[in-house]
Design an enzyme around this catalytic site. Sequence first.
Site, PDB file in Angstrom:
ATOM      1  N   ASP A 120       0.801  -1.280   0.167  1.00 47.16           N
ATOM      2  CA  ASP A 120       0.068  -0.023   0.117  1.00 47.16           C
ATOM      3  C   ASP A 120       0.803   1.251   0.100  1.00 47.16           C
ATOM      4  O   ASP A 120       1.983   1.334   0.365  1.00 47.16           O
ATOM      5  CB  ASP A 120      -0.876  -0.042   1.272  1.00 47.16           C
ATOM      6  CG  ASP A 120      -2.234   0.612   1.025  1.00 47.16           C
ATOM      7  OD1 ASP A 120      -2.295   1.543   0.153  1.00 47.16           O
ATOM      8  OD2 ASP A 120      -3.132   0.164   1.790  1.00 47.16           O
ATOM      9  N   ASP A 132     -10.987   1.488  -2.848  1.00 49.52           N
ATOM     10  CA  ASP A 132     -11.179   1.108  -1.703  1.00 49.52           C
ATOM     11  C   ASP A 132     -12.519   1.158  -1.554  1.00 49.52           C
ATOM     12  O   ASP A 132     -13.183   0.339  -0.665  1.00 49.52           O
ATOM     13  CB  ASP A 132     -10.651   2.042  -0.681  1.00 49.52           C
ATOM     14  CG  ASP A 132      -9.255   1.862  -0.252  1.00 49.52           C
ATOM     15  OD1 ASP A 132      -8.784   0.874  -0.687  1.00 49.52           O
ATOM     16  OD2 ASP A 132      -8.581   2.984   0.260  1.00 49.52           O
TER      17      ASP A 132
END
Length: 741
Positions: A476, A546
């Site tokens: 990430d 997301d």
Amino acid sequence: MIRFLRWVLMALLAVLTGSLARGAAQPNRVYQVSTAETQLVYTVGEDGRLIFRYYGPRLSNTDQFARWRSYNRPDCNREANYEAYPSFGLGYVNEPALSVVNANGSLITELAFEDYQQHLSEGVMHGVFTLLDQIGSLRVQLHVEAYQEEDVMAQWVTIENQGKGKVSLQRFYSSFLNFRANDYYLTHFYGTWAGEMNCAEERLEPGIKSIESKKGVRTTQSENASFILSLDHPAQENSGRCIGGALAWSGNYKLSFEVDERDYLSLLAGINPFMSAYTLDRGERFETPKFLFTYSADGRGTVSRNFHDWARRYGLHTGTKERPILLNSWEGAYFDFDEQILTNMMDDAAELGVELFVLDDGWFGNKYPRNSATMGLGDWQVNEKKLPRGIQYLIDHATSKGLKFGIWIEPEMVNPKSELAERHPEWIVPSPGREQITMRNQLLLDLTNPDVQEFVWNVVDKLLSTYPDIYYIKWDANRHVEQVGSPYLLPEEQMHFWVDYIRGLYRVYDRIRAKYPDVMLQACASGGGRVDYGSLPYHDEFWTSDNTDALQRVYMQYATNLIYPPVATASHVSASPGHQTGSITPLKFRFDVAMSGRLGLELQPKDIPAEEMAFAREAIANYKTHIRELVTKGDLYRLISPYECTNNHAANMLVRKDKSKAVLFAYCTGFNRRGIRPTVHLHGLDASKRYRITEINKTGKRKAFWGEGHIYDGAYLRQVGIELQIARQYDSAVFLLEEVK
């Protein structure tokens, strides 16, 4: 077959003629670089300049370009042709691909053709044009790669300072192309966190349209360095001239589309020149990233399939390997977990037929425990309170349940409240004398610094060497670059930061892939902030967004797959109500959407109602048996666009290369008045084959197509189509089509 035979003939020609090398040529000599179906053509002008002439379908006789004459002339003594790689100072004022401040202060660069070399190797034709500015002593090599079977081209340049003093590169784009049409329509991508990769189309007017990012990291969150350009009319799926392009770079980029006073369109693609002047000492070389592009005479569908074929072979790690179905812990547990919660999730995942469990954020930090996003980032030791028996205990439990194990990391960033920040403040991108701006409570590590590169490498290497059974890493990156600066770079090199950061990241990636080629890597950056062909060769997939809301994903995944392949598109079934949108969505709709990409789950399995567990198990089994191979290797055909359909429908189909099997996905995205049903024309099938249609993922006895179970000709399914009984929002259907001999 025809394309393959043509490639074989070209390969034989390469063998017979050695390396296909050509030396310096006379004026008007024609040079061409070709794939099986398309071609780039250049000539050398009377003044020694290399001129771009043509990009389009392959021609049988390119020697005719030697007679090219233009009626358009600029207000100077040079012919108004477009350079293959235009530099500033050539007599016309279009946006240049190259601008330089020379050692003597001169701003002018004039590149003359010197040489051309070409060779064919393993299905890739590689041509190199050498251009020289003898006054400025700059040597530029324009590289062109032609991927034969995939019909994809790549361009990039290497720039070498052969002079006695330093030169400053102000602009250094990777590619220049030029087009002539009556109109130009640009499909490009836009968004934000939880809404990445939406698409829009606009007509290009006179002037310059730019698509760019200055974020440094997470550069594809708001825009994407890719596009589809349609000539003469708006883009159509199955007809019309289209060019698709994508820059293979994870940092700042700029795509420039200039419609000039002659109604020509010039395209520049490369690293964004914003605050990025790069100094070359004597003898130093600079290499730009590749710009990938492809041409279609049959609409944007062919553009997508060309990119997908190329990506599976060249642009994606293990592009043709089937991906496991995973359960990620994030939306099911967030930071609030212990061993029991995680092992229970694994138990439930195994019962559903899931194959991989991924532990997301929150597993590390002791002095500053990672119980929220406010602290602990950078301290990559296992949290002893949450996980007293460590990571190996979780791996062993996953293995006992038949699951592989994966884990989340974010090694480029650091919380100010962390042991790492206390030990190495010099590793953090600074803002001397100013308040530091945090994003998600974190700062950026300076990857221009070799010591930081070593640290990031060691985070991964220690994790994988300590726990060799880790199968998957989610990488990430949750902030972009702000208040840019590097304690490592010299004061006069501070503008090198934007380029050197990404080069440092790629060096780490190279080391990881050299030692751990079999570990799966997911590219994630606050969701879809690193969806680009610069990072994907190191990764097996990307986290699309997301936002896991299925309705929103219909739009995002449609747009994403215009350029990037379904096999790399991580698509998860999440909870209802959705955590991002609050939408209450049927489980069937959520599965039917997620199964068009790499299927995963992003929820607490116990939140699936007991009466729906059987459906979830069946859907996962259907994906394994019927759909996964088509997501991995099949051709994508978009049948109804959610962006264009006024009746709130969307449909797409994945087809096996030999046309013997396909899967059709259809969705209703909004309310329709009574009587509105979609008729879907199934492009991509073999007209001469016969197919049995079977609906899968059904939740009751009701059929979405009355002819389910019957056999139809491919020609009928394409020309007549099938009418589907999906009219209410969140209605969906999945059909398996199998050849009947």
